[in-house]
Enzyme design. Structure first.
Site, short mmCIF file in Angstrom:
data_model
loop_
_atom_site.label_atom_id
_atom_site.label_comp_id
_atom_site.label_asym_id
_atom_site.label_seq_id
_atom_site.Cartn_x
_atom_site.Cartn_y
_atom_site.Cartn_z
N PRO A 1 0.87 -1.21 0.00
CA PRO A 1 -0.15 0.15 0.16
C PRO A 1 0.95 1.14 -0.07
CG PRO A 1 0.08 -0.97 2.23
CD PRO A 1 0.71 -1.78 1.24
N ASP B 1 6.02 2.78 1.49
CA ASP B 1 5.12 1.65 2.01
C ASP B 1 4.70 2.27 3.27
OD1 ASP B 1 4.04 -0.47 2.90
OD2 ASP B 1 5.37 -1.78 2.73
N HIS B 2 3.47 2.42 3.19
CA HIS B 2 2.56 2.89 4.33
C HIS B 2 2.33 1.91 5.32
CE1 HIS B 2 0.78 6.61 5.80
NE2 HIS B 2 0.16 6.98 4.69
N ARG B 3 2.75 0.86 5.49
CA ARG B 3 2.88 -0.06 6.56
C ARG B 3 4.01 0.05 7.49
NH1 ARG B 3 2.87 -5.60 3.30
NH2 ARG B 3 4.49 -4.59 2.00
#
Length: 479
Positions: free
Chosen positions: A275, A449-451
């Site tokens: 994401p 990566d938004h994680r």
């Protein structure tokens, strides 16, 4: 005396890095040739690099098991070598040694070369060349297939004769030299414009014909003596004065192989799993360019360019924001922060886009970074990068400004967590010292990566890099 007892079958070796297949690019030998142990016999292209493969046997080439363009799985028969004193015609396949030969084929060659394992792998998918298997050739198969007949465009007829070989090698012997072409684009350009590749002087490494060589041939008019007067009075227009200005539209299917296939698989996986989000900022690069020019003038032997300075800024920023020097282990639901910085950088080559990796970039000085960037770029453009140099990255730098664009939202190089993109540096009006003046401005974009982090860490990373671009003295605290 039995012919089959002297036969040795060399199979496509394990090329490492989990590679399961390779495409035959060019044979270096033909049936009937004599070879020595460790002699290079074929060039293959894997999903990561072009590789020259040596043979572990000495003797006479009896058979090539695949044509140029065919794709073989690891462990499949590649070439068959026999004793130089035993002619291939004496083999009947019926004598008692045939069983031994078949056992040899099943067991593999048994030889192990440096970097290559020759034991056969488990059966894997095999894609054959679109052309039917032909009888054994009497000479080395040409790398570039003969152009198939196709209807000529009616709007702008292509020249019916190949460009004059005045600038290329000998024009008297057609089959004396097979044209060395790696890029499918070069083959297609030559086919569409009726260019004889054997008449072109190659400028690429190891005699490889590059795109610029075909473009040069198209721009060089053929002598009047060899140009047949087929059209009486060709209509004036751009198509007749510059044959390379327009390309005829041709419907075709291009196999997704080699580097292009590897890139497609990795980017598809990245888009599926990660994401991602992108943030960007404009930065005044005037002082950074001045710093580069000063280093070039005072220390020209170091070869420190703009990419090396940007790499130095990335390394310093990753030390401050280690969240972006990480990856996600989805199987264990863990974020893995790396204890080292392996800096990948995008490099455009004739074989497509590749991402060489500078290992342990955090341990290098700016001059060492510059030297390693230059070395890897040279290998990438010559097709000589080993597969290991294209894996293991923890962060990627992409200078897409060389394509003349300002910004982009690039796809993260899976399994990394972030990628910094740099646009072109151009003159723009900028407020500097209280006045609007022209400055050298570039756009920096960070896809992350938004994680692994939120916008705060990503914005802090990007702002730090922008500060280094606008004020290179900031880097002195992190050299």
């Amino acid at each position: 005396m039995t012919a089959t007892a002297a036969r040795q079958v060399f199979r496509l070796p394990d090329l490492g890095e989990g590679l399961t297949e390779a495409e035959i690019v060019e044979w270096k030998v033909a049936p009937g040739d004599t070879v020595e142990i460790d002699q290079i016999v074929v060039e293959v292209e894997t999903a990561k690099a072009a590789v020259e493969v040596p043979v572990p046997y000495a003797g006479t080439v009896l058979r090539l098991h695949a044509d140029a363009g065919a794709v073989l799985a690891v462990g499949e028969p590649l070439i068959e070598i026999g004793s130089a004193t035993v002619p291939p015609e004496t083999s009947t396949g019926e004598d008692p040694a045939a069983a031994r030969y078949r056992e040899e084929e099943r067991a593999g060659s048994g030889n192990v070369l440096i970097g290559y394992g020759t034991a056969p792998a488990s059966p894997t998918r095999r894609r054959r060349s679109p052309h039917p298997k032909s009888p054994q050739p009497t000479s080395a198969p040409a790398l570039t297939p003969a152009p198939t007949p196709a209807p000529a465009p009616t709007s702008a007829p292509a020249p019916t004769s190949a460009p004059a070989p005045a600038t290329g090698p000998s024009s008297s012997g057609g089959p004396e030299r097979a044209a060395r072409v790696i890029s499918p684009l070069v083959r297609r350009m030559a086919r569409e414009h009726g260019v004889d590749l054997t008449a072109i002087l190659p400028t690429g490494p190891h005699g490889v014909i590059l795109r610029r060589d075909v473009e040069h041939a198209l721009a060089t008019p053929a002598p009047a003596a060899v140009t047949p007067a087929a059209p009486t009075t060709p209509p004036p227009g751009p198509a007749t004065t510059n044959p390379g200005a327009f390309t005829a539209l041709t419907a075709e299917r291009i196999p997704l192989r080699g580097v292009r296939r590897a890139v497609a698989d990795k980017l598809t996986r990245s888009r599926t799993e990660i994401p991602d989000a992108t943030t960007w900022v404009d930065a005044d690069a005037t002082d950074l360019l001045a710093t580069r020019d000063t280093l070039r003038r005072t220390s020209p032997d170091l070869g420190i360019g703009l990419l090396a300075l940007l790499a130095r800024a990335c390394v310093a920023a990753l030390r401050r924001f280690p969240e972006l020097n990480s990856s996600v282990d989805t199987a264990r639901a863990e974020i893995v922060r790396h204890g080292h910085i392996n800096l990948g950088f995008a490099a455009q080559t004739d074989r497509g886009l590749v991402v060489p990796v500078v290992r342990d970039a955090h341990l290098m000085t700016t001059a060492q970074l510059a030297a390693e960037l230059t070395r890897l770029t040279t290998l990438a453009r010559s097709g000589g990068l080993p597969p290991a140099a294209l894996t293991g990255g923890t962060f990627t730098l992409n200078n897409y400004g060389v394509f003349g664009v300002d910004g982009s939202t690039p796809i993260i190089n899976h399994p990394e967590a972030a990628l910094l993109g740099v646009g072109r540096v151009i003159d723009r009006p900028w407020v500097h010292g209280g006045a609007v003046v022209p400055r050298k401005v570039t756009q920096l974009s960070l896809t992350f990566d938004h994680r692994v982090c939120d916008g705060g860490a990503a914005g802090g990373f990007l702002r730090f890099v922008a500060d280094c671009v606008e004020n290179p003295a900031v880097l002195l605290a992190h050299v």
